[in-house]
Design an enzyme around this catalytic site. Structure first.
Site, PDB file in Angstrom:
ATOM      1  N   THR A   1      -0.451-112.363 -91.646  1.00 52.10           N
ATOM      2  CA  THR A   1      -0.250-111.251 -92.938  1.00 52.10           C
ATOM      3  C   THR A   1       0.177-109.920 -92.209  1.00 52.10           C
ATOM      4  O   THR A   1      -0.520-109.132 -91.405  1.00 52.10           O
ATOM      5  CB  THR A   1      -1.815-111.005 -93.381  1.00 52.10           C
ATOM      6  OG1 THR A   1      -2.280-112.315 -93.506  1.00 52.10           O
ATOM      7  CG2 THR A   1      -1.873-110.285 -94.426  1.00 52.10           C
TER       8      THR A   1
ATOM      9  N   TYR B   1     -12.320-118.980 -75.822  1.00 50.73           N
ATOM     10  CA  TYR B   1     -12.789-119.657 -74.565  1.00 50.73           C
ATOM     11  C   TYR B   1     -13.172-120.999 -74.698  1.00 50.73           C
ATOM     12  O   TYR B   1     -13.710-121.810 -73.892  1.00 50.73           O
ATOM     13  CB  TYR B   1     -13.638-118.905 -73.617  1.00 50.73           C
ATOM     14  CG  TYR B   1     -15.170-118.448 -74.477  1.00 50.73           C
ATOM     15  CD1 TYR B   1     -15.080-117.106 -75.442  1.00 50.73           C
ATOM     16  CD2 TYR B   1     -16.066-119.166 -74.621  1.00 50.73           C
ATOM     17  CE1 TYR B   1     -16.310-117.195 -76.052  1.00 50.73           C
ATOM     18  CE2 TYR B   1     -17.362-118.957 -75.074  1.00 50.73           C
ATOM     19  CZ  TYR B   1     -17.231-117.993 -75.801  1.00 50.73           C
ATOM     20  OH  TYR B   1     -18.381-117.695 -76.679  1.00 50.73           O
TER      21      TYR B   1
ATOM     22  N   GLY C   1      -1.898-111.794 -83.623  1.00 55.19           N
ATOM     23  CA  GLY C   1      -2.904-111.656 -84.415  1.00 55.19           C
ATOM     24  C   GLY C   1      -3.223-110.333 -84.592  1.00 55.19           C
ATOM     25  O   GLY C   1      -2.774-109.410 -83.993  1.00 55.19           O
ATOM     26  N   ALA C   2      -4.013-110.070 -85.710  1.00 56.74           N
ATOM     27  CA  ALA C   2      -4.325-108.764 -86.002  1.00 56.74           C
ATOM     28  C   ALA C   2      -5.811-108.678 -86.676  1.00 56.74           C
ATOM     29  O   ALA C   2      -6.143-107.654 -87.400  1.00 56.74           O
ATOM     30  CB  ALA C   2      -3.585-107.922 -87.242  1.00 56.74           C
ATOM     31  N   GLY C   3      -6.699-109.588 -86.251  1.00 53.92           N
ATOM     32  CA  GLY C   3      -8.038-109.692 -86.681  1.00 53.92           C
ATOM     33  C   GLY C   3      -9.067-108.613 -86.182  1.00 53.92           C
ATOM     34  O   GLY C   3      -8.576-107.754 -85.317  1.00 53.92           O
TER      35      GLY C   3
ATOM     36  N   SER D   1     -23.899-116.489 -77.319  1.00 50.74           N
ATOM     37  CA  SER D   1     -24.593-115.225 -76.720  1.00 50.74           C
ATOM     38  C   SER D   1     -25.884-115.338 -76.763  1.00 50.74           C
ATOM     39  O   SER D   1     -26.509-114.679 -75.582  1.00 50.74           O
ATOM     40  CB  SER D   1     -24.536-114.148 -78.090  1.00 50.74           C
ATOM     41  OG  SER D   1     -23.201-113.607 -78.017  1.00 50.74           O
TER      42      SER D   1
ATOM     43  N   LYS E   1     -17.899-106.570 -87.719  1.00 43.37           N
ATOM     44  CA  LYS E   1     -17.823-105.387 -86.972  1.00 43.37           C
ATOM     45  C   LYS E   1     -17.377-104.225 -87.663  1.00 43.37           C
ATOM     46  O   LYS E   1     -17.717-102.966 -86.986  1.00 43.37           O
ATOM     47  CB  LYS E   1     -16.851-105.842 -85.666  1.00 43.37           C
ATOM     48  CG  LYS E   1     -17.320-106.996 -85.126  1.00 43.37           C
ATOM     49  CD  LYS E   1     -16.431-107.355 -83.550  1.00 43.37           C
ATOM     50  CE  LYS E   1     -16.910-108.360 -82.846  1.00 43.37           C
ATOM     51  NZ  LYS E   1     -16.014-108.735 -81.599  1.00 43.37           N
TER      52      LYS E   1
HETATM   53  P1  ATR Z   1     -10.242-111.509 -89.511  1.00 44.97           P
HETATM   54  O1  ATR Z   1      -9.038-111.657 -90.167  1.00 44.97           O
HETATM   55  O2  ATR Z   1     -11.528-111.495 -90.567  1.00 44.97           O
HETATM   56  O3  ATR Z   1     -10.497-110.344 -88.665  1.00 44.97           O
HETATM   57  P2  ATR Z   1     -10.570-112.892 -87.196  1.00 44.97           P
HETATM   58  O4  ATR Z   1     -10.716-114.155 -86.720  1.00 44.97           O
HETATM   59  O5  ATR Z   1     -10.916-111.772 -86.349  1.00 44.97           O
HETATM   60  O6  ATR Z   1     -10.825-112.865 -88.641  1.00 44.97           O
HETATM   61  O7  ATR Z   1      -8.830-113.047 -87.070  1.00 44.97           O
HETATM   62  C1  ATR Z   1      -8.109-114.286 -87.478  1.00 44.97           C
HETATM   63  C2  ATR Z   1      -6.704-114.011 -86.916  1.00 44.97           C
HETATM   64  O8  ATR Z   1      -6.085-115.515 -86.777  1.00 44.97           O
HETATM   65  C3  ATR Z   1      -6.047-113.294 -87.695  1.00 44.97           C
HETATM   66  O9  ATR Z   1      -4.969-112.581 -87.165  1.00 44.97           O
HETATM   67  C4  ATR Z   1      -5.500-114.431 -88.659  1.00 44.97           C
HETATM   68  O10 ATR Z   1      -4.196-114.056 -89.488  1.00 44.97           O
HETATM   69  P3  ATR Z   1      -3.980-113.283 -90.941  1.00 44.97           P
HETATM   70  O11 ATR Z   1      -4.359-111.802 -90.556  1.00 44.97           O
HETATM   71  O12 ATR Z   1      -2.862-113.563 -91.375  1.00 44.97           O
HETATM   72  O13 ATR Z   1      -5.418-114.069 -91.475  1.00 44.97           O
HETATM   73  C5  ATR Z   1      -5.039-115.394 -87.678  1.00 44.97           C
HETATM   74  N1  ATR Z   1      -4.827-116.604 -88.220  1.00 44.97           N
HETATM   75  C6  ATR Z   1      -5.916-117.617 -88.556  1.00 44.97           C
HETATM   76  N2  ATR Z   1      -5.414-118.724 -89.067  1.00 44.97           N
HETATM   77  C7  ATR Z   1      -3.860-118.613 -88.834  1.00 44.97           C
HETATM   78  C8  ATR Z   1      -2.756-119.452 -88.860  1.00 44.97           C
HETATM   79  N3  ATR Z   1      -2.934-120.873 -89.486  1.00 44.97           N
HETATM   80  N4  ATR Z   1      -1.632-119.075 -88.736  1.00 44.97           N
HETATM   81  C9  ATR Z   1      -1.396-117.912 -88.351  1.00 44.97           C
HETATM   82  N5  ATR Z   1      -2.444-117.013 -87.998  1.00 44.97           N
HETATM   83  C10 ATR Z   1      -3.710-117.328 -88.379  1.00 44.97           C
END
Ligand code: ATR
Length: 264
Positions: free
Chosen positions: A151, A210, A125-127, A16, A65
């Protein structure tokens, strides 16, 4: 001189500052944009500096965030619905939180030669960024959104905010038109352990990552004959929207800007 920051932890990787400082320079705006690594305990004090006009604007990235929200006076409707703020501005004395990730994702998809309306979308993913992606996809009238996260609870929690989401166990695969990697898998050499060999032709594989420009996820998909896209334009467009909010100017997006985002 006006001062802008991106705050997060980690923050060293953030591009950024490079992008905003480039746009500041070519638009002759006397301001500087820097990165700041902070802890959650620092949020109150850094946000209060915006209210005191010592800082003129802040971008917020992982993992703040959501946690930044209690320190703000007001949220845009998009930030409210997603509970995710990536841009802060002082407006009429009020600290306002915006979410420009939504417009960033929408514009990135619209820039592709791919009509997403009516398509079935599978999100891995659900982050932090996923609520913004879901919000944008719903606005673009996709037919179905399926979320799978390691998770499961975090995917289930998204259902409280967004209607008609389907949840799939991590490791299971479903039929889709578009698949989005919103996990951090691929930032390093890690791979997503799913077999996409049946997903041949004309699917869109989108990676929010990216850097690297082509993750294994995209590389494999391309070999199978699918369309692929990384998160570079999404990143540029979220910055574009933040720049517009702060400076009232639409900054240029051209080959020079795209080059800035290439690996050093
Ligand atoms: P945050 O979870 O703090 O919001 P993020 O970087 O926005 O962080 O999200 C990371 C994403 O990558 C999450 O969906 C995470 O899964 P979990 O919720 O189970 O942590 C996923 N992730 C990271 N490492 C992973 C792995 N080794 N296998 C599967 N999913 C992974």
């Amino acid at each position: 001189m006006k001062k802008y920051f991106v705050i997060g932890n980690p923050i060293d990787h953030s591009l950024s500052p490079k992008l905003h400082n480039h746009w500041l320079t070519i638009n002759n705006i006397k301001a500087i944009y820097d990165r700041k690594k902070i802890n959650e305990a620092d949020l109150r004090s850094i946000i209060s500096q915006v209210k005191e006009k010592k800082i003129n604007g802040i971008n917020v990235t992982v993992p703040f965030k959501k946690t930044v929200i209690p320190y703000l006076d007001q949220l845009s409707p998009e930030a409210e619905q997603t509970q995710s703020v990536n841009t802060i501005i002082l407006s009429n004395g009020n600290l306002v939180g915006h979410n420009t990730d939504i417009a960033g994702f929408t514009k990135a998809i619209k820039a592709l030669n791919f009509n997403i309306e009516g398509k079935k979308v599978f999100i891995l993913g659900a982050g932090g960024v996923v609520p913004s992606i879901i919000f944008a996809l719903k606005k673009m009238n996709v037919s179905q959104i399926i979320v799978s996260n390691r998770t499961k609870k975090k995917a289930e929690d998204l259902k409280l905010r967004f209607k008609n989401l389907e949840i799939l166990n991590w490791g299971d695969i479903t039929d889709f038109d578009v698949i989005i990697n919103a996990t951090s898998l691929g930032l390093n050499e890690e791979t997503i352990n799913l077999d996409f060999s049946k997903s041949i032709n004309n699917k869109l594989f989108y990676d929010v990552i990216y850097n690297p420009a082509e993750t294994n996820f995209l590389n494999e998909a391309k070999k199978l004959g699918n369309k692929t896209e990384n998160g570079r334009l999404m990143f540029i467009y979220q910055a574009f929207e933040a720049f517009k909010l702060w400076h009232g100017i639409e900054p240029q997006i051209n080959s020079e800007v795209l080059k800035i985002l290439n690996n050093d």
